[in-house]
Design a protein around this motif. Structure first.
Motif, PDB file in Angstrom:
ATOM      1  N   ASP A  88       0.832  -1.206   0.000  1.00 14.96           N
ATOM      2  CA  ASP A  88       0.000   0.000   0.000  1.00 14.96           C
ATOM      3  C   ASP A  88       0.866   1.255   0.000  1.00 14.96           C
ATOM      4  O   ASP A  88       0.561   2.227  -0.697  1.00 14.96           O
ATOM      5  CB  ASP A  88      -0.953  -0.009   1.201  1.00 14.96           C
ATOM      6  CG  ASP A  88      -2.122   0.936   0.988  1.00 14.96           C
ATOM      7  OD1 ASP A  88      -2.936   0.672   0.086  1.00 14.96           O
ATOM      8  OD2 ASP A  88      -2.194   1.955   1.699  1.00 14.96           O
ATOM      9  N   TYR A  91       2.165   1.628  -3.414  1.00 11.57           N
ATOM     10  CA  TYR A  91       1.051   1.991  -4.289  1.00 11.57           C
ATOM     11  C   TYR A  91       0.824   3.504  -4.232  1.00 11.57           C
ATOM     12  O   TYR A  91       0.628   4.154  -5.267  1.00 11.57           O
ATOM     13  CB  TYR A  91      -0.203   1.227  -3.854  1.00 11.57           C
ATOM     14  CG  TYR A  91      -1.458   1.608  -4.604  1.00 11.57           C
ATOM     15  CD1 TYR A  91      -1.589   1.320  -5.964  1.00 11.57           C
ATOM     16  CD2 TYR A  91      -2.518   2.219  -3.947  1.00 11.57           C
ATOM     17  CE1 TYR A  91      -2.757   1.658  -6.651  1.00 11.57           C
ATOM     18  CE2 TYR A  91      -3.679   2.551  -4.623  1.00 11.57           C
ATOM     19  CZ  TYR A  91      -3.791   2.272  -5.972  1.00 11.57           C
ATOM     20  OH  TYR A  91      -4.938   2.601  -6.649  1.00 11.57           O
ATOM     21  N   GLN A  92       0.853   4.060  -3.025  1.00 10.79           N
ATOM     22  CA  GLN A  92       0.679   5.509  -2.862  1.00 10.79           C
ATOM     23  C   GLN A  92       1.772   6.268  -3.624  1.00 10.79           C
ATOM     24  O   GLN A  92       1.531   7.313  -4.212  1.00 10.79           O
ATOM     25  CB  GLN A  92       0.716   5.904  -1.375  1.00 10.79           C
ATOM     26  CG  GLN A  92      -0.447   5.399  -0.567  1.00 10.79           C
ATOM     27  CD  GLN A  92      -1.783   5.805  -1.145  1.00 10.79           C
ATOM     28  OE1 GLN A  92      -1.977   6.911  -1.633  1.00 10.79           O
ATOM     29  NE2 GLN A  92      -2.726   4.881  -1.131  1.00 10.79           N
ATOM     30  N   LEU A 122      -6.141  -0.396   3.805  1.00 11.97           N
ATOM     31  CA  LEU A 122      -5.671  -0.542   2.420  1.00 11.97           C
ATOM     32  C   LEU A 122      -6.419   0.390   1.474  1.00 11.97           C
ATOM     33  O   LEU A 122      -7.622   0.595   1.608  1.00 11.97           O
ATOM     34  CB  LEU A 122      -5.836  -1.992   1.958  1.00 11.97           C
ATOM     35  CG  LEU A 122      -5.147  -3.035   2.828  1.00 11.97           C
ATOM     36  CD1 LEU A 122      -5.462  -4.434   2.338  1.00 11.97           C
ATOM     37  CD2 LEU A 122      -3.640  -2.803   2.867  1.00 11.97           C
ATOM     38  N   THR A 123      -5.694   0.934   0.488  1.00  9.42           N
ATOM     39  CA  THR A 123      -6.295   1.887  -0.452  1.00  9.42           C
ATOM     40  C   THR A 123      -6.338   1.357  -1.884  1.00  9.42           C
ATOM     41  O   THR A 123      -6.996   1.947  -2.721  1.00  9.42           O
ATOM     42  CB  THR A 123      -5.505   3.210  -0.435  1.00  9.42           C
ATOM     43  OG1 THR A 123      -4.147   2.947  -0.803  1.00  9.42           O
ATOM     44  CG2 THR A 123      -5.549   3.857   0.933  1.00  9.42           C
TER      45      THR A 123
END
Length: 178
Positions: A88, A91-92, A122-123
Motif C-alpha cells: 500500500d 502503491y501511494q 488498504l487503499t
C-alpha cells in the motif's frame, strides 16, 4: 470357419475399444489443456473481470498501457498480511505514474475481507474471486503469489512467497510504463 469369425469379431472389438479410448482421451486432453497450462514469463496475462469491495468491476485488459501488480492472497495468510502495508505504501508512491495494484482474494466472504481491509487501511483495489476461477486460470499455488504484468499485458515476472519493501519497490519500478 466359426472360430475364425469369432476371432475376427474379437480383434475388431479390441481395435474399436482402443480407438474409442484414444478419441475420449484426446477430447479430455483438449478440454482440460487450458486449465493445466502453466503460465510463464513472456505469456499474455489471461484477461478476467472481477468486482472489488466497492462493487466496481475491474477488467485486466482495461489496464493495458499500465503496469499491473497482480497479487493473489487470503486473510489467513500471514505473509500476505505482512506485505500488504508495504504494498500500500508503494502503491501511494507509484499509482499516479501508471502503476496499478489488483489484489485478488481467493474465495473468502466479503465480510471477512472488508474487516481485513479496514484493519489494514488498504487503499488499492481488492477484488473477490468467489469461485477461484481466476486463481485456477493463473495456476496460483501457494499464497501469496504476485504476477508483474507489463504495460503490453505480458507477464514480466511471477513471485511466490512473501516480499519485503525493497523487493516490492523494485518490482513496481520494473513494470512502470516508460
Amino acid at each position: 470357419m466359426d472360430n475364425k469369425k469369432k476371432k475376427r469379431f474379437y480383434i475388431r472389438l479390441i481395435i474399436l475399444a482402443i480407438m474409442v479410448g484414444a478419441i475420449v482421451f484426446t477430447i479430455y486432453s483438449n478440454v482440460t489443456k487450458e486449465r493445466t497450462a502453466i503460465l510463464q514469463v513472456g505469456d499474455d496475462a489471461p484477461d478476467f473481470a472481477l468486482v472489488d469491495m466497492n462493487g466496481e468491476k475491474h477488467q485486466l485488459s482495461e489496464y493495458k498501457g499500465q503496469g499491473v501488480f497482480l497479487n493473489f492472497w487470503g486473510t489467513w495468510c500471514k505473509p500476505c498480511e505482512r506485505e500488504f502495508p508495504l504494498m500500500d505504501k508503494q502503491y501511494q508512491e507509484y499509482k499516479d505514474q501508471g502503476l496499478q495494484i489488483l489484489a485478488v482474494n481467493v474465495g473468502e466472504s466479503d465480510f471477512v475481507v472488508q474487516k481485513f481491509i479496514d484493519r489494514k487501511g488498504l487503499t488499492f483495489p481488492v477484488l473477490i474471486d468467489d469461485n477461484k476461477s481466476v486463481m485456477e486460470t493463473y495456476n496460483i499455488n501457494p499464497l501469496p503469489t504476485t504476477l508483474l504484468i507489463n504495460p503490453e499485458g505480458k507477464i514480466e515476472k511471477i513471485i511466490t512467497g512473501e516480499m519485503n519493501e525493497e523487493m516490492i519497490k523494485n518490482y513496481m519500478e520494473q513494470i512502470m510504463p516508460i
